[in-house]
Scaffold this active site. Structure first.
Site, PDB file in Angstrom:
ATOM      1  N   ILE A 137       0.855  -1.191   0.000  1.00 52.17           N
ATOM      2  CA  ILE A 137       0.000   0.000   0.000  1.00 52.17           C
ATOM      3  C   ILE A 137       0.893   1.245   0.000  1.00 52.17           C
ATOM      4  O   ILE A 137       0.589   2.236  -0.646  1.00 52.17           O
ATOM      5  CB  ILE A 137      -0.917   0.016   1.261  1.00 52.17           C
ATOM      6  CG1 ILE A 137      -1.711  -1.294   1.407  1.00 52.17           C
ATOM      7  CG2 ILE A 137      -1.832   1.245   1.250  1.00 52.17           C
ATOM      8  CD1 ILE A 137      -2.725  -1.570   0.345  1.00 52.17           C
ATOM      9  N   CYS A 166       7.858  -1.170   8.062  1.00 51.81           N
ATOM     10  CA  CYS A 166       7.098  -1.289   6.820  1.00 51.81           C
ATOM     11  C   CYS A 166       8.051  -1.528   5.658  1.00 51.81           C
ATOM     12  O   CYS A 166       8.923  -0.710   5.395  1.00 51.81           O
ATOM     13  CB  CYS A 166       6.271  -0.044   6.554  1.00 51.81           C
ATOM     14  SG  CYS A 166       5.339  -0.230   5.021  1.00 51.81           S
TER      15      CYS A 166
HETATM   16  C1  LIG Z   1      -3.111  -4.193   3.683  1.00 52.21           C
HETATM   17  C2  LIG Z   1      -2.208  -4.081   4.864  1.00 52.21           C
HETATM   18  C3  LIG Z   1      -1.828  -2.841   5.341  1.00 52.21           C
HETATM   19  C4  LIG Z   1      -0.970  -2.716   6.427  1.00 52.21           C
HETATM   20  N1  LIG Z   1      -0.645  -1.478   6.896  1.00 52.21           N
HETATM   21  C5  LIG Z   1       0.143  -1.360   8.002  1.00 52.21           C
HETATM   22  C6  LIG Z   1       0.413  -0.085   8.573  1.00 52.21           C
HETATM   23  O1  LIG Z   1      -0.061   0.934   8.100  1.00 52.21           O
HETATM   24  N2  LIG Z   1       1.224  -0.033   9.668  1.00 52.21           N
HETATM   25  C7  LIG Z   1       1.750  -1.165  10.234  1.00 52.21           C
HETATM   26  O2  LIG Z   1       2.473  -1.055  11.216  1.00 52.21           O
HETATM   27  N3  LIG Z   1       1.472  -2.390   9.736  1.00 52.21           N
HETATM   28  C8  LIG Z   1       0.683  -2.506   8.634  1.00 52.21           C
HETATM   29  N4  LIG Z   1       0.396  -3.767   8.146  1.00 52.21           N
HETATM   30  C9  LIG Z   1       0.922  -4.953   8.819  1.00 52.21           C
HETATM   31  C10 LIG Z   1      -0.124  -5.552   9.786  1.00 52.21           C
HETATM   32  O3  LIG Z   1      -0.457  -4.644  10.788  1.00 52.21           O
HETATM   33  C11 LIG Z   1       0.396  -6.845  10.431  1.00 52.21           C
HETATM   34  O4  LIG Z   1       1.566  -6.560  11.162  1.00 52.21           O
HETATM   35  C12 LIG Z   1       0.713  -7.937   9.413  1.00 52.21           C
HETATM   36  O5  LIG Z   1      -0.207  -7.881   8.351  1.00 52.21           O
HETATM   37  C13 LIG Z   1       0.717  -9.345  10.013  1.00 52.21           C
HETATM   38  O6  LIG Z   1      -0.535  -9.683  10.547  1.00 52.21           O
HETATM   39  P1  LIG Z   1      -1.677 -10.518   9.725  1.00 52.21           P
HETATM   40  O7  LIG Z   1      -0.986 -11.688   9.124  1.00 52.21           O
HETATM   41  O8  LIG Z   1      -2.707 -10.871  10.730  1.00 52.21           O
HETATM   42  O9  LIG Z   1      -2.197  -9.575   8.680  1.00 52.21           O
HETATM   43  C14 LIG Z   1      -0.466  -3.886   7.049  1.00 52.21           C
HETATM   44  C15 LIG Z   1      -0.856  -5.135   6.574  1.00 52.21           C
HETATM   45  C16 LIG Z   1      -1.711  -5.264   5.510  1.00 52.21           C
HETATM   46  C17 LIG Z   1      -2.102  -6.625   5.039  1.00 52.21           C
END
Ligand SMILES: Cc1cc2nc3c(=O)[nH]c(=O)nc-3n(C[C@H](O)[C@H](O)[C@H](O)COP(=O)(O)O)c2cc1C
Ligand SMILES: Cc1cc2nc3c(=O)[nH]c(=O)nc-3n(C[C@H](O)[C@H](O)[C@H](O)COP(=O)(O)OP(=O)(O)OC[C@H]3O[C@@H](n4cnc5c(N)ncnc54)[C@H](O)[C@@H]3O)c2cc1C
Ligand SMILES: Cc1cc2nc3c(=O)[nH]c(=O)nc-3n(C[C@H](O)[C@H](O)[C@H](O)COP(=O)(O)OP(=O)(O)OC[C@H]3O[C@@H](n4cnc5c(N)ncnc54)[C@H](O)[C@@H]3O)c2cc1C
Ligand SMILES: Cc1cc2nc3c(=O)[nH]c(=O)nc-3n(C[C@H](O)[C@H](O)[C@H](O)COP(=O)(O)O)c2cc1C
Ligand code: FES
Ligand code: FES
Lengths: 305, 255, 305, 255
Positions: A75, A133
């Site tokens: 993103i 990120c």
């Molecule tokens: C579409 C998307 C956007 C994300 N945006 C952020 C963000 O803005 N800041 C952040 O610290 N992590 C962001 N992440 C990471 C998530 O917070 C999380 O750490 C990561 O996706 C692992 O967890 P999950 O497997 O349950 O999604 C994003 C993840 C996804 C999939």
């Protein structure tokens, strides 16, 4: 909400959450869109999409690609900037009886400091600093892959913050405990992990990258074993609480993280597959506790050694 | 208001090579739906987590029809489903067309290209005005006969096997088709040409865009398109296809 | 075997493989068991399970656990030792018209040298040095997570080896290109990647680890995006050929690796789900080439930049 | 020789709380199968890649029967399958019982405990000798009546709701059951007790072990058990349950 005969509330850095379940930043916006499906009052906290001191346009599209049991996203931290966020998103969230964790991103130390200062007077509960990120050129992961810079950013934001600070760690490192120790030394009140694993998908028919940014962050159930391992390692390396995430889609998943040592857990990518996942996780943890005679969630936090 | 449902499949069919339809019985989605909106269809196979956005092709009481092309594993899975089985769907999503707007009473040209044709069927049904319907295909036709009850149908095919040989704008020229408002859904080159045509001829123009989606409800910022002005929600030149769209005034988006 | 109108053969360090498809070490034994399902003559090469100078008993059970879209293993490199291997497994494989890549493991530099010396006179084509196994206490990954030790092992085995050397890299590092450059500098003829990602699964009902070794290596389709990313990064960092692996279960998967820069690919965990996967991958690549007018596989190797 | 097939389900059933059966029609597997062998059953859901090993409960011409307990997602998926659908299966795998061995003509005690009971049914059918069949359950019985045509059946239940209250060895004592060779499949504590009983009484004893499997055919070394002597294949004190087993002479394995 059903009367709870079990105590699910947890405390991190003096903030009490009614239950240990929040959402992973960036997968839930500021909760507005999901409030059609989820009663936000039920959540331990809402963790908002990364916000910076000024608006960011993010990356070109395609920004995402589905992968086996997960997805890649790049993103690029598109966000409306803190001014809009503070006047629109925070007042919206304040209508609910839930805690607010604001995820902060930046391209330089100054950006982080600026944003944290602006947030210090806002009615939010905690700040989560995203130094992990993988999808932005400057800042982001660069800070999260070297212990010294992670420590430096931590002490810098701690100096100006009136809110407890969670440092969000990247899994794209040789030794996660080194990073956790660095941010602990820098004064972090808690750590959250994991952010996404850097991944790539190739569209073999178009002979190009499936996401415009070439690489993106891998998330979803596919990465859960890496996340649980890192939570376990960090729990055995530092004394600050952990917010665990990475592939959580069910109460069983969440309980793995809790038993590995996470005080709180976050549901991320699973929200896309089922917007009601958070509620299912909360209810599932509660019934697991009842079934197993666990009176307080703390009894099982880090119980697997 | 949108809903998540495990919706029963009450009818399936094949409309052409690789083109299928499903009729769902819904509790709430159909009743809330507008033409131009879409639903998210979820795979039953755990290896595929993201929704497949599919436009609403018809709304009849509590029943919803989708028409889709098999592209990859997700749509192939859907095409193997049978009457009586269920699929998890969410919707109605996006803005859809406003059939009560002032412009909606003007003489309309409705463009549909390829698998962009299905959403135009319900629009054609609901629009209460003079309708020129121009449908573009590669070769094999589908749905075209169903459009006939709602307006004058003109066909273009790439291989010339039916109607005008060429694209939808070739058909417009060939038949001297005129209108005061345009509605269009189809592949990007077609939309670009129609946008240019509308600007040249100073015709109001609404187009339906596509982008890869993760949440489908406006939360993840995966599905943005470039907007001419700073968008009110994003504060940057990005609009969410799943929320501010998929239908846009052609003037407000850069395509 | 159908007459091939396209050229699928590849060359690595002077060894010519009839097609770019082998198996990932440890998922195919020495091919004996799979020969009931797969005509081994069809494979570009058979890569054998890690073998050491002496027999190793491996880890306690449970040694594996299924995870979402993948699995965790902590076999612990059980192997019968080189003597048995050379008198039983190699003669078996020599009956087939395929190349033999022998995967070598060790607990110390001396172990590796001893094994490589013993293999130098054997009728095998290449040696793959596993410095990336996360499941043994000594050796293994310890060598694969620091550039200096990776380089050191590489030059040590190169010194005694009469066979071309493939160094097998661990993905559990901050910067995979640094590791690849180190083994290139050490004289490696090729690199293979990725080995497994360190992961953990917790059995919440028994409140213990799902594999006895606590952690294990995550493999399978779940990890493919990480593997493709690393292959792409390494292809752009070194000049030696790459054998790509990690989650390959179809020709489309294999083509992602090839377009990212892999000269050869290996099918691992997918063999467990379908013992005929290798053949499907070979046939699928061939028909992709035919459909797209690709005469030689080299035309698409690394074509995505 | 073993085979991979997409096998048609010709019958399904529920034999008790959480206990199900499936009958497959196979091309080759049934014809090659022996009692005590197992098949690998593969999930149709892509999120579950590893096979579920399930013992062969009956072999009739080209038909194969399995009886299994729903434990997790995989077995739950199987229990939702219907007649006419197919599942991917591989087998027959493992060594199985040798019903032609010299010892196989001796008076036998066949022990089955819980979900270890199903494989003993085909064994009981094929053994050509005097058979004492001792079945242990927690509470609810299943398959017991089907054993009656092959020998004298004695039941033990943990809750005492049927037969001897206690375990299978309690039943042996209570009924003074005697034999010269033992065959047993069931939970580990039962197998340990039976092994000890066999040693004490100097009875030959064959037991069936379980372990988590990845390949199911002997290639991955996931499923080992400790062997008394250095194993011929592994050159260490490990035997593969899927290949040298699942049936072992109790003396050769440490349990
Ligand atoms: C579409 C998307 C956007 C994300 N945006 C952020 C963000 O803005 N800041 C952040 O610290 N992590 C962001 N992440 C990471 C998530 O917070 C999380 O750490 C990561 O996706 C692992 O967890 P999950 O497997 O349950 O999604 C994003 C993840 C996804 C999939
Ligand atoms: C608002 C909207 C309405 C749509 N309406 C229709 C319709 O009425 N009929 C129809 O046939 N198709 C429609 N599409 C396209 C449809 O979503 C894709 O064809 C479908 O998602 C492909 O899924 P798959 O698993 O078969 O393909 P795969 O290529 O295997 O899918 C992989 C991933 O890419 C996504 N994806 C692939 N193609 C597209 C695409 N064109 N747009 C968005 N995401 C895509 C999938 O959702 C999935 O996440 C619409 C798309 C959008 C955005
Ligand atoms: C040789 C052999 C024969 C068997 N015969 C039968 C039988 O006839 N009837 C029956 O009900 N069960 C039998 N089992 C046990 C059966 O394999 C498991 O109950 C089943 O794999 C559980 O799958 P699941 O997806 O429902 O459970 P989950 O717990 O979700 O499975 C997760 C993973 O663990 C594995 N697993 C879980 N339990 C076992 C187990 N006990 N043994 C081996 N792997 C396991 C699964 O295969 C899968 O890979 C046998 C096991 C073996 C090794
Ligand atoms: C059961 C198992 C055993 C393995 N044993 C070895 C080994 O002996 N030596 C080695 O270098 N890699 C070993 N690996 C790693 C694989 O060769 C491969 O690098 C990894 O599994 C990623 O590929 P995949 O996802 O296709 O399985 C093993 C993997 C598995 C699953
Ligand atoms: S798909 Fe998430 S914002 Fe549109
Ligand atoms: S399961 Fe692979 S050796 Fe037994």
């Amino acid at each position: 909400m059903p009367a709870e005969s079990v105590n699910m509330s947890v405390n991190i850095a003096g903030v009490t959450f009614k239950n240990p379940v929040t959402v992973a930043s960036g997968t839930f916006g500021s909760g507005m869109e999901y409030s059609e499906y989820v009663d936000l009052n039920r959540l331990g906290a809402v963790t908002t999409k990364g916000v910076a001191n000024v608006p960011w346009p993010g990356n070109p599209t395609p920004r995402i690609a589905e992968t086996y049991g997960g997805m890649i996203n790049a993103i690029g931290l598109q966000n409306p900037g803190l001014d809009t966020f503070l006047t629109r998103d925070i007042p919206f969230l304040k209508k609910y009886d839930t805690k607010i964790i604001v995820n902060v991103c930046g391209k330089s130390k100054e950006d982080y400091i600026d944003a944290v200062e602006k947030l210090s007077e806002a009615p939010v509960d905690m700040l989560e600093i995203n130094i992990s990120c993988p999808n932005v050129k400057e800042g982001g992961i660069a800070f999260g892959q070297r212990a010294e810079s992670a420590m430096e950013i931590t002490s810098a934001v701690k100096k100006v913050s009136k809110k407890p600070i969670i440092m969000k760690l990247s899994p794209n490192v040789t030794d996660i405990t080194e990073m956790a120790k660095a941010v602990e030394a820098g004064g972090a009140d808690a750590v959250s992990l994991i952010n996404t694993l850097t991944g790539m998908k190739i569209d073999i028919n178009r002979r190009t990258f499936a996401v415009a940014n070439k690489t993106g962050g891998l998330s979803g159930p596919a990465i859960k074993p890496v996340a649980v391992r890192m939570v376990y390692q960090v729990a055995n390396a530092v004394n600050i609480p952990i917010i665990g995430m990475g592939g959580i889609a069910s109460a069983e998943d969440a309980l793995e993280f809790i038993m590995a040592g996470a005080t709180m857990v976050a549901v991320g990518t699973a929200n896309f597959n089922d917007p009601m996942t958070t509620i299912k996780v909360i209810e599932g943890i509660q019934s697991f506790m009842k079934k197993n005679g666990i009176k307080d969630i703390a009894e099982i936090t880090g119980c697997v050694k | 208001m949108s809903f998540r449902e495990n919706a029963k499949i009450i009818k399936t069919g094949c409309l052409g090579i690789g083109v299928y339809e499903i009729w769902f019985e819904t509790s709430d989605i159909a009743k809330a739906a507008k033409p131009g909106q879409f639903i998210s269809v979820y795979s039953a196979d755990g290896s595929r987590l993201l929704p497949r956005p599919i436009s609403i092709c018809a709304i009849v009481d509590n029943k919803l029809r989708i028409v889709y092309r098999t592209v990859g594993a997700g749509t192939k899975e859907f095409s193997s489903m049978k009457e009586g089985e269920s699929l998890s769907i969410q919707g109605p999503l996006g803005n859809g067309y406003d059939v009560n707007a002032t412009y909606a009473s003007k003489d309309a040209i409705i463009f549909g290209g390829g698998i962009g044709i299905p959403p135009m069927l319900e629009l054609a049904k609901q629009l209460n005005c003079k309708k020129q319907i121009v449908l573009g295909y590669k070769d094999e036709l589908f749905l075209n006969e169903e459009f006939e009850k709602y307006g004058t149908v003109t066909i273009a095919t790439e291989d010339g096997s039916c109607g005008t040989k060429g694209n939808v704008l070739d058909a417009v020229k060939a038949h001297n088709i005129k209108g005061d408002v345009i509605y269009a859904c189809g592949p990007m080159p077609m939309l670009r040409a129609i946008k240019a045509y509308a600007l040249e001829n100073n015709i109001e123009c609404y187009i339906s865009l596509e982008e890869k989606m993760a949440c489908g409800i406006g939360a993840c910022l995966a599905c943005v398109c470039k907007s001419k002005d700073i968008d009110d929600h994003s504060k940057v030149h990005n609009k969410r296809v799943c929320k501010e769209g998929p239908v846009f005034n052609a003037k407000e988006v850069e395509i």
